[in-house]
Design a protein around this motif. Structure first.
Motif, PDB file in Angstrom:
ATOM      1  N   MET A   1       0.805  -1.187   0.000  1.00  0.00           N
ATOM      2  CA  MET A   1       0.000   0.000   0.000  1.00  0.00           C
ATOM      3  C   MET A   1       0.859   1.266   0.000  1.00  0.00           C
ATOM      4  O   MET A   1       0.548   2.201  -0.699  1.00  0.00           O
ATOM      5  N   THR A   2       1.941   1.275   0.776  1.00  0.00           N
ATOM      6  CA  THR A   2       2.801   2.442   0.800  1.00  0.00           C
ATOM      7  C   THR A   2       3.457   2.691  -0.549  1.00  0.00           C
ATOM      8  O   THR A   2       3.717   3.826  -0.895  1.00  0.00           O
ATOM      9  N   SER A   3       3.672   1.631  -1.307  1.00  0.00           N
ATOM     10  CA  SER A   3       4.261   1.831  -2.627  1.00  0.00           C
ATOM     11  C   SER A   3       3.285   2.512  -3.579  1.00  0.00           C
ATOM     12  O   SER A   3       3.691   3.126  -4.547  1.00  0.00           O
ATOM     13  N   ASP A   4       1.998   2.443  -3.300  1.00  0.00           N
ATOM     14  CA  ASP A   4       1.008   3.119  -4.143  1.00  0.00           C
ATOM     15  C   ASP A   4       1.083   4.636  -3.981  1.00  0.00           C
ATOM     16  O   ASP A   4       0.707   5.377  -4.895  1.00  0.00           O
ATOM     17  N   TYR A   5       1.548   5.116  -2.832  1.00  0.00           N
ATOM     18  CA  TYR A   5       1.609   6.563  -2.568  1.00  0.00           C
ATOM     19  C   TYR A   5       2.930   7.199  -3.003  1.00  0.00           C
ATOM     20  O   TYR A   5       3.065   8.415  -2.994  1.00  0.00           O
ATOM     21  N   TRP A   6       3.896   6.395  -3.328  1.00  0.00           N
ATOM     22  CA  TRP A   6       5.227   6.900  -3.706  1.00  0.00           C
ATOM     23  C   TRP A   6       5.181   7.913  -4.858  1.00  0.00           C
ATOM     24  O   TRP A   6       5.787   8.984  -4.736  1.00  0.00           O
ATOM     25  N   PRO A   7       4.465   7.689  -5.965  1.00  0.00           N
ATOM     26  CA  PRO A   7       4.408   8.697  -7.040  1.00  0.00           C
ATOM     27  C   PRO A   7       3.779  10.013  -6.567  1.00  0.00           C
ATOM     28  O   PRO A   7       4.217  11.092  -6.980  1.00  0.00           O
TER      29      PRO A   7
ATOM     30  N   ALA B   1       5.582  13.628  -6.575  1.00  0.00           N
ATOM     31  CA  ALA B   1       4.935  14.767  -7.241  1.00  0.00           C
ATOM     32  C   ALA B   1       4.815  15.938  -6.274  1.00  0.00           C
ATOM     33  O   ALA B   1       5.088  17.092  -6.636  1.00  0.00           O
ATOM     34  N   LEU B   2       4.415  15.666  -5.027  1.00  0.00           N
ATOM     35  CA  LEU B   2       4.297  16.719  -4.030  1.00  0.00           C
ATOM     36  C   LEU B   2       5.668  17.341  -3.738  1.00  0.00           C
ATOM     37  O   LEU B   2       5.798  18.569  -3.647  1.00  0.00           O
ATOM     38  N   ALA B   3       6.684  16.516  -3.603  1.00  0.00           N
ATOM     39  CA  ALA B   3       8.043  17.015  -3.366  1.00  0.00           C
ATOM     40  C   ALA B   3       8.505  17.876  -4.540  1.00  0.00           C
ATOM     41  O   ALA B   3       9.089  18.945  -4.351  1.00  0.00           O
ATOM     42  N   PHE B   4       8.211  17.438  -5.746  1.00  0.00           N
ATOM     43  CA  PHE B   4       8.581  18.185  -6.953  1.00  0.00           C
ATOM     44  C   PHE B   4       7.871  19.543  -6.968  1.00  0.00           C
ATOM     45  O   PHE B   4       8.487  20.575  -7.244  1.00  0.00           O
ATOM     46  N   ILE B   5       6.592  19.568  -6.635  1.00  0.00           N
ATOM     47  CA  ILE B   5       5.823  20.818  -6.601  1.00  0.00           C
ATOM     48  C   ILE B   5       6.383  21.761  -5.541  1.00  0.00           C
ATOM     49  O   ILE B   5       6.524  22.962  -5.774  1.00  0.00           O
TER      50      ILE B   5
END
Length: 166
Positions: free
Chosen positions: A1-7, A11-15
């Motif tokens: 499940m945690t791997s599902d949130y990685w992208p 994306a949040l870190a990039f923003i």
């Protein structure tokens, strides 16, 4: 499940990184504008000081032999601004013929040895007036000892009667 949130996390870190960089860019732009205003104030203060103090400044780039005069130096020499800054040899020819060897020697020593100079001499204006000046030059020297240029000034030693710039 945690791997599902990685992208989403990436994306949040990039923003956040882009938002921070945009903020820093705006801050740098504001700082640059403030620095430009400060520089403009300094230039105006120098121009006013030159006029009131009857001195003019100049700079010689040792690499290009490009000479730059302040407005007051143009006025002292009665040289039209439209002619542009004179080449070094022409600037030296503005001195009285008896004073030119002294000037040439001082400039040569400055460029070759980094020696500052100060002397009194006479300049001959484009309108054939003779003006006594105090000339001073200070060398700009790189860390390796190379002379990068000479910063200098002229102090107008003429009397008010002699000082009728055109």
């Amino acid at each position: 499940m945690t791997s599902d949130y990685w992208p989403y996390f990436l994306a949040l870190a990039f923003i956040l990184v882009i938002a921070y960089l945009a903020y820093r860019l705006r801050k740098l732009k504001t700082d640059l504008q403030a620095a430009q205003l400060g520089l403009e104030r300094c230039e105006l203060t120098l121009e006013i000081s030159e006029d009131v103090g009857r001195f003019g400044s100049w700079h010689l780039d040792a690499r290009t032999n490009f000479l730059k005069w302040s407005d007051y130096v143009f006025d002292m020499h009665e040289r039209r601004h439209s002619l542009g800054h004179p080449p070094l040899d022409k600037a030296i020819r503005y001195y009285h013929p008896e004073d030119r060897p002294l000037v040439q020697m001082a400039v040569t020593r400055a460029l070759e040895e980094g020696a500052d100079f100060e002397f009194r001499a006479r300049i001959l204006t484009d309108n054939n007036k003779e003006i006594p000046v105090l000339a001073r030059g200070t060398c700009q020297i790189a860390g390796d000892g190379e002379v990068l240029g000479i910063f200098g000034c002229f102090v107008d030693l003429s009397t008010p009667e002699e000082r009728q710039f055109g």
